[in-house]
Design an enzyme around this catalytic site. Structure first.
Site, PDB file in Angstrom:
ATOM      1  N   HIS A 282       0.857  -1.188   0.000  1.00  0.00           N
ATOM      2  CA  HIS A 282       0.000   0.000   0.000  1.00  0.00           C
ATOM      3  C   HIS A 282       0.892   1.236   0.000  1.00  0.00           C
ATOM      4  O   HIS A 282       1.929   1.255   0.640  1.00  0.00           O
ATOM      5  CB  HIS A 282      -0.890   0.023   1.257  1.00  0.00           C
ATOM      6  CG  HIS A 282      -2.048   0.934   1.134  1.00  0.00           C
ATOM      7  ND1 HIS A 282      -1.950   2.295   1.350  1.00  0.00           N
ATOM      8  CD2 HIS A 282      -3.324   0.709   0.767  1.00  0.00           C
ATOM      9  CE1 HIS A 282      -3.137   2.841   1.141  1.00  0.00           C
ATOM     10  NE2 HIS A 282      -3.991   1.918   0.788  1.00  0.00           N
TER      11      HIS A 282
ATOM     12  N   ASP B 102      -7.967  -5.307   0.112  1.00  0.00           N
ATOM     13  CA  ASP B 102      -8.416  -6.152  -1.003  1.00  0.00           C
ATOM     14  C   ASP B 102      -8.035  -7.614  -0.822  1.00  0.00           C
ATOM     15  O   ASP B 102      -8.605  -8.483  -1.483  1.00  0.00           O
ATOM     16  CB  ASP B 102      -7.830  -5.611  -2.312  1.00  0.00           C
ATOM     17  CG  ASP B 102      -8.382  -4.231  -2.603  1.00  0.00           C
ATOM     18  OD1 ASP B 102      -7.621  -3.266  -2.593  1.00  0.00           O
ATOM     19  OD2 ASP B 102      -9.614  -4.131  -2.776  1.00  0.00           O
TER      20      ASP B 102
HETATM   21  C1  SDX Z   1      -6.327   0.146  -2.833  1.00  0.00           C
HETATM   22  O1  SDX Z   1      -4.316   4.552  -2.069  1.00  0.00           O
HETATM   23  C2  SDX Z   1      -5.322   4.022  -1.436  1.00  0.00           C
HETATM   24  O2  SDX Z   1      -5.715   4.458  -0.369  1.00  0.00           O
HETATM   25  C3  SDX Z   1      -6.005   2.858  -2.145  1.00  0.00           C
HETATM   26  C4  SDX Z   1      -7.013   2.055  -1.345  1.00  0.00           C
HETATM   27  C5  SDX Z   1      -8.252   2.850  -1.077  1.00  0.00           C
HETATM   28  O3  SDX Z   1      -8.965   2.503  -0.120  1.00  0.00           O
HETATM   29  O4  SDX Z   1      -8.588   3.771  -1.891  1.00  0.00           O
HETATM   30  O5  SDX Z   1      -6.426   1.633  -0.133  1.00  0.00           O
HETATM   31  C6  SDX Z   1      -7.456   0.812  -2.124  1.00  0.00           C
HETATM   32  O6  SDX Z   1      -6.107   0.456  -3.974  1.00  0.00           O
HETATM   33  C7  SDX Z   1      -5.448  -0.825  -2.087  1.00  0.00           C
HETATM   34  C8  SDX Z   1      -4.257  -1.341  -2.952  1.00  0.00           C
HETATM   35  C9  SDX Z   1      -4.774  -2.430  -3.880  1.00  0.00           C
HETATM   36  N1  SDX Z   1      -3.739  -2.799  -4.851  1.00  0.00           N
HETATM   37  C10 SDX Z   1      -3.095  -3.984  -4.796  1.00  0.00           C
HETATM   38  O7  SDX Z   1      -3.232  -4.791  -3.878  1.00  0.00           O
HETATM   39  C11 SDX Z   1      -2.187  -4.239  -5.985  1.00  0.00           C
HETATM   40  C12 SDX Z   1      -0.849  -4.836  -5.487  1.00  0.00           C
HETATM   41  N2  SDX Z   1      -0.123  -3.771  -4.769  1.00  0.00           N
HETATM   42  C13 SDX Z   1       0.867  -3.024  -5.568  1.00  0.00           C
HETATM   43  O8  SDX Z   1       0.500  -2.811  -6.904  1.00  0.00           O
HETATM   44  C14 SDX Z   1       1.373  -1.787  -4.806  1.00  0.00           C
HETATM   45  O9  SDX Z   1       1.713  -2.206  -3.541  1.00  0.00           O
HETATM   46  C15 SDX Z   1       0.480  -0.566  -4.693  1.00  0.00           C
HETATM   47  C16 SDX Z   1      -0.018  -0.106  -5.997  1.00  0.00           C
HETATM   48  C17 SDX Z   1      -0.669  -0.829  -3.780  1.00  0.00           C
HETATM   49  C18 SDX Z   1       1.342   0.556  -4.074  1.00  0.00           C
HETATM   50  O10 SDX Z   1       2.277   0.909  -5.015  1.00  0.00           O
HETATM   51  P1  SDX Z   1       3.468   1.955  -4.651  1.00  0.00           P
HETATM   52  O11 SDX Z   1       3.200   2.692  -3.407  1.00  0.00           O
HETATM   53  O12 SDX Z   1       3.758   2.720  -5.896  1.00  0.00           O
HETATM   54  O13 SDX Z   1       4.629   0.984  -4.267  1.00  0.00           O
HETATM   55  P2  SDX Z   1       5.780   0.600  -5.245  1.00  0.00           P
HETATM   56  O14 SDX Z   1       5.202   0.032  -6.491  1.00  0.00           O
HETATM   57  O15 SDX Z   1       6.711   1.754  -5.341  1.00  0.00           O
HETATM   58  O16 SDX Z   1       6.462  -0.618  -4.437  1.00  0.00           O
HETATM   59  C19 SDX Z   1       7.572  -0.395  -3.560  1.00  0.00           C
HETATM   60  C20 SDX Z   1       8.381  -1.683  -3.660  1.00  0.00           C
HETATM   61  C21 SDX Z   1       8.794  -2.016  -5.107  1.00  0.00           C
HETATM   62  O17 SDX Z   1       9.968  -2.804  -5.048  1.00  0.00           O
HETATM   63  P3  SDX Z   1      11.432  -2.027  -5.224  1.00  0.00           P
HETATM   64  O18 SDX Z   1      11.330  -1.284  -6.553  1.00  0.00           O
HETATM   65  O19 SDX Z   1      11.537  -1.098  -4.033  1.00  0.00           O
HETATM   66  O20 SDX Z   1      12.451  -3.144  -5.235  1.00  0.00           O
HETATM   67  O21 SDX Z   1       7.578  -2.793  -3.225  1.00  0.00           O
HETATM   68  C22 SDX Z   1       7.371  -3.688  -4.320  1.00  0.00           C
HETATM   69  C23 SDX Z   1       7.688  -2.926  -5.588  1.00  0.00           C
HETATM   70  O22 SDX Z   1       8.119  -3.796  -6.619  1.00  0.00           O
HETATM   71  N3  SDX Z   1       5.955  -4.093  -4.275  1.00  0.00           N
HETATM   72  C24 SDX Z   1       5.510  -5.324  -4.492  1.00  0.00           C
HETATM   73  C25 SDX Z   1       4.118  -5.263  -4.299  1.00  0.00           C
HETATM   74  N4  SDX Z   1       3.760  -4.018  -3.979  1.00  0.00           N
HETATM   75  C26 SDX Z   1       4.905  -3.284  -3.973  1.00  0.00           C
HETATM   76  N5  SDX Z   1       6.173  -6.478  -4.820  1.00  0.00           N
HETATM   77  C27 SDX Z   1       5.382  -7.577  -4.968  1.00  0.00           C
HETATM   78  N6  SDX Z   1       4.039  -7.607  -4.800  1.00  0.00           N
HETATM   79  C28 SDX Z   1       3.380  -6.458  -4.462  1.00  0.00           C
HETATM   80  N7  SDX Z   1       2.058  -6.462  -4.275  1.00  0.00           N
END
Ligand code: SDX
Length: 428
Positions: free
Chosen positions: A309, A368
């Site tokens: 998140h 989720d």
């Molecule tokens: C919702 O914003 C809100 O408030 C949203 C929400 C709401 O109520 O409105 O809470 C609802 O959208 C919840 C989130 C639902 N999405 C998912 O579950 C999809 C999977 N999660 C990822 O796509 C991600 O964690 C996000 C989109 C939720 C957050 O993305 P960020 O903040 O841009 O984080 P990032 O992509 O910069 O990740 C940081 C690191 C990265 O690795 P490095 O580049 O540092 O090596 O963490 C890794 C990412 O690759 N990472 C993951 C991951 N999520 C982040 N690696 C594997 N699996 C994951 N799910």
């Protein structure tokens, strides 16, 4: 040197410095007001994904990502989810206060009275192919409300935008249920005015003509809790979309329709559907290690849906409440929770929470990760999960639209770092 409550920025290329005031909120991080940054330093600030940028002042929702804390207008989410009902939370978001018993009944009656849609709108469903995703239909239908309910569209009149607010909140469940019934070739079921707001959602999805339906109180309470937990969440991607549309003076129908589009993405509100699809693909606890490895592999686009998140660097407090609901439903003999999927989900959670990759990046289960399993147990199909999210989020989106309006905020218009070609227009 600098005032106490300010930040000084120096451009080391020419030694130019400028002080920017620090603004303090009620609680949580302060902000540096950089609105004069370009005027004074000739540069824009850059914040890809707006990770460190406050886009507005708001009194609606507060999140402490480090502590895993969420409040709507000062009330902790666990209080609202366990001691109140969704209608209370919707009233709190829209009217800035929890309702008295009389106010709650009056509000519920207002929503009941508006829960039907204009019969002319039903033709809209015929325009879509049977396999149309309900989110596509919902986004189109909410925008279409402005053509059938054109009598109160004055965005500068509080009484008119509150009318639009109640219409949107009241009609979205009906539109959602109709789109589901249409897609399955089932007779549409109109709202039953003897039933409550949340009960009616399950009723319109499940019933057959002449009231043949079986709804359990625990199912209604589970859905009510899910809607409460989704009701608002600060300046997330879809809320930012709603506020951006609101800043152009477009009416709430247009803003919510745009918000639905933004929420649909799998990185956001579409994640609940993706979580279930992912659990089905993983299929068995023995495959979990393989998929955890894929999630950690930088060269593999696979991500663990329902994990991570932007704000929560601790457990999402909503996820903790939903996990409890899921486990309660599992004890109900006649409610079918897919035990194999729960086993796979538990194995993913157990494995990831011990894995250095997830620990180092503060990746925890988010809302989720659990909501899909509960919605599935309530007999709601995967392609309707994001629609349920919309029903919950509608009061929050509209409260944010109203807040932007009340603050008379300027149109949202960010700038950019241009990296395109230099001038290359030929002589002509
Ligand atoms: C919702 O914003 C809100 O408030 C949203 C929400 C709401 O109520 O409105 O809470 C609802 O959208 C919840 C989130 C639902 N999405 C998912 O579950 C999809 C999977 N999660 C990822 O796509 C991600 O964690 C996000 C989109 C939720 C957050 O993305 P960020 O903040 O841009 O984080 P990032 O992509 O910069 O990740 C940081 C690191 C990265 O690795 P490095 O580049 O540092 O090596 O963490 C890794 C990412 O690759 N990472 C993951 C991951 N999520 C982040 N690696 C594997 N699996 C994951 N799910």
């Amino acid at each position: 040197m600098g005032q106490k409550n300010s930040v000084t920025v120096t451009d080391n290329r020419n030694g130019k410095s400028y002080e920017f005031p620090i603004l303090d909120g009620t609680i949580g991080p302060s902000v540096v007001d950089i609105s004069s940054f370009y005027k004074n330093l000739g540069m824009f600030t850059f914040d890809n994904g707006l990770t460190s940028t406050a886009s507005c002042q708001s009194a609606i929702t507060y999140i402490d990502g480090e502590k895993g804390k969420l409040m709507y207008r000062g009330y902790d989410i666990s209080y609202l989810a366990t001691q109140k009902i969704f209608a209370d939370t919707a009233h709190l978001l829209l009217y800035k206060k929890l309702p008295t018993d009389e106010e709650r009944e009056a509000f519920r009656l207002e929503l009941k009275r508006r829960s039907f849609i204009h019969e002319g709108m039903i033709k809209l469903f015929d325009a879509f192919p049977d396999n149309a995703h309900p989110m596509a239909i919902l986004s189109a239908a909410v925008s279409t409300l402005s053509t059938f309910y054109f009598d109160h569209l004055d965005v500068d009149s509080p009484s008119e935008y509150m009318e639009m607010a109640k219409r949107i909140i009241a009609k979205i469940p009906t539109i959602a249920a109709f789109s589901y019934r249409y897609s399955r070739g089932l007779p549409i079921i109109y709202p039953n005015l003897d039933r409550g707001f949340v009960e009616n959602i399950l009723y319109m999805l499940r019933a057959f003509p002449y009231d043949h339906v079986n709804l359990k109180p625990i199912e209604v309470k589970a859905l009510d809790t899910i809607l409460t937990l989704h009701a608002d969440h600060e300046q997330n991607a879809s809320t930012t979309t709603v506020r951006t549309v609101a800043s152009t003076h477009a009416h709430p129908y247009a803003a919510v329709s745009a918000g639905i589009g933004a929420l649909w993405g799998r990185a956001h509100g579409g994640a609940n559907e993706s979580v279930i699809r992912q659990l089905e693909v993983i299929g068995d606890v023995k495959n979990v290690e393989k998929y955890i490895a894929k999630a950690k592999d930088k060269n593999d686009p696979f991500r663990l849906m329902g994990f991570g998140h932007r704000v929560y660097k601790n457990f999402d407090p909503r996820a903790a409440i939903l996990k409890n609901i899921r486990d309660q439903l599992m004890k109900e003999s006649d409610i079918k929770i897919d035990e194999n999927l729960v086993e796979v989900a538990n194995k993913i959670e157990e494995t990831a929470l011990k894995d250095e990759y997830f620990i180092k990046r503060n990746l925890y289960p988010n809302i989720d990760f659990y909501s899909g399993l509960i919605l599935r147990a309530l007999g709601i199909p995967k392609d309707m999960f994001a629609v349920i999210f919309v029903i919950g989020r509608a009061p929050g989106w509209i409260a944010q639209w109203i807040e932007l309006k009340e603050h008379n905020e300027r149109i949202t218009r960010p700038r950019q770092l241009y990296v395109g070609p230099e001038e290359r227009t030929p002589k002509y």
